[in-house]
Write a protein that holds these residues in place. Structure first.
Motif, PDB file in Angstrom:
ATOM      1  N   LEU A  57       0.829  -1.198   0.000  1.00 15.11           N
ATOM      2  CA  LEU A  57       0.000   0.000   0.000  1.00 15.11           C
ATOM      3  C   LEU A  57       0.868   1.254   0.000  1.00 15.11           C
ATOM      4  O   LEU A  57       0.620   2.206  -0.748  1.00 15.11           O
ATOM      5  N   ALA A  76      -5.050   5.258   0.824  1.00 17.40           N
ATOM      6  CA  ALA A  76      -5.680   3.979   1.164  1.00 17.40           C
ATOM      7  C   ALA A  76      -7.197   4.102   1.257  1.00 17.40           C
ATOM      8  O   ALA A  76      -7.933   3.190   0.859  1.00 17.40           O
ATOM      9  N   LEU A  84      -7.441  -2.137  -3.325  1.00 19.97           N
ATOM     10  CA  LEU A  84      -7.221  -2.720  -1.997  1.00 19.97           C
ATOM     11  C   LEU A  84      -7.317  -4.247  -2.049  1.00 19.97           C
ATOM     12  O   LEU A  84      -6.550  -4.943  -1.373  1.00 19.97           O
ATOM     13  N   LEU A  87      -4.119  -5.640  -3.457  1.00 20.50           N
ATOM     14  CA  LEU A  87      -3.003  -5.527  -2.517  1.00 20.50           C
ATOM     15  C   LEU A  87      -3.167  -6.411  -1.289  1.00 20.50           C
ATOM     16  O   LEU A  87      -2.269  -6.477  -0.450  1.00 20.50           O
ATOM     17  N   VAL A  89      -5.438  -6.010   1.111  1.00 19.39           N
ATOM     18  CA  VAL A  89      -5.923  -5.254   2.270  1.00 19.39           C
ATOM     19  C   VAL A  89      -7.302  -5.769   2.636  1.00 19.39           C
ATOM     20  O   VAL A  89      -8.112  -6.092   1.762  1.00 19.39           O
ATOM     21  N   ALA A  93      -9.605  -0.257   5.340  1.00 27.94           N
ATOM     22  CA  ALA A  93      -8.260   0.254   5.055  1.00 27.94           C
ATOM     23  C   ALA A  93      -7.558   0.633   6.358  1.00 27.94           C
ATOM     24  O   ALA A  93      -8.207   1.102   7.307  1.00 27.94           O
TER      25      ALA A  93
END
Length: 242
Positions: A57, A76, A84, A87, A89, A93
């Motif tokens: 991130l 984010a 997200l 990645l 996540v 976030a």
């Protein structure tokens, strides 16, 4: 589509992403696999956002222009679910405080080694532009030190000083291959060995604005037919120091 999504298309951060790959596979590491080698500085209990997700991130946020922990957190929260999810996540976030604590406590040496294991094969795989003369295809590295004007380091005795970093830079790509902090500006040459030892210096031109690499064993190699070391702030006016 977001340019970050396009850049990360096909990237999957699965449950095994945090598992380090064998050392022998370093040449084929993706950025995710390389960063998965960085240990989490926190205790496992209660961790919601893994160190890998926070590092990825942060990398995407910096590529998008973020220059502070607050800016990374804003990225984010604004970038959208598509990025997200790529990645890795979670549903929420990470907050600015989480990002700041993780990035401040992460092992800088481990992070640098992970990034170096990813970027060096990328640079080696890049062919020279068509028509480039052979004499200009030699790889050029530059060694230089800079004082971080916006940073402050407080010593145990209360003294405050500006950190000074010495970096080795690939001049073709602009990529930083390593950084070492030194006590003061005049002691830059002591960092050269640590920066150059992990690198393959066959047929490499090393430029430095410092007097010479005489304090480094790699400089002795230069005089024995290894990397050519030159001094000078500009390559066009550098003086040989073989």
């Amino acid at each position: 589509m977001s340019p970050i999504v396009a850049a990360l298309e096909g990237l999957e951060v699965g449950p095994d992403a945090g598992r380090a790959a064998p050392v022998g596979e370093a040449a084929g590491l993706s950025l995710v696999e390389a960063l998965s080698r960085v240990p989490d500085p926190r205790k496992p209990r209660g961790v919601r956002h893994g160190v890998l997700a926070v590092l990825l991130l942060g990398a995407c946020a910096v590529l998008a222009g973020a220059r502070s922990f607050t800016a990374i957190a804003e990225y984010a929260h604004d970038v959208g679910r598509a990025v997200l999810d790529v990645l890795g996540v979670g549903a929420v976030a990470p907050h600015e405080s989480t990002i700041r604590r993780v990035l401040q406590r992460v092992d800088a040496s481990a992070l640098e080694a992970a990034l170096q294991s990813w970027v060096l094969p990328q640079l080696s795989a890049q062919p020279a532009p068509e028509g480039t003369p052979r004499r200009e295809q030699r790889r050029v590295l530059a060694l230089d030190g800079k004082t971080l004007r916006g940073a402050r380091v407080r010593a145990a005795d209360g003294r405050v000083w500006l950190p000074h970093l010495v970096s080795v830079l690939d001049q073709t790509s602009g990529g930083v291959l390593g950084q070492v902090q030194v006590a003061e500006k005049g002691s830059e040459i002591t960092a050269f060995t640590a920066l150059l030892d992990p690198l393959d210096l066959d047929d490499v031109l090393v430029l430095t604005s410092v007097t010479c690499l005489s304090a480094s064993p790699r400089a002795d190699g230069a005089r024995r037919g290894g990397p050519v070391c030159r001094r000078g702030r500009r390559a066009g006016r550098s003086a040989g120091c073989r």
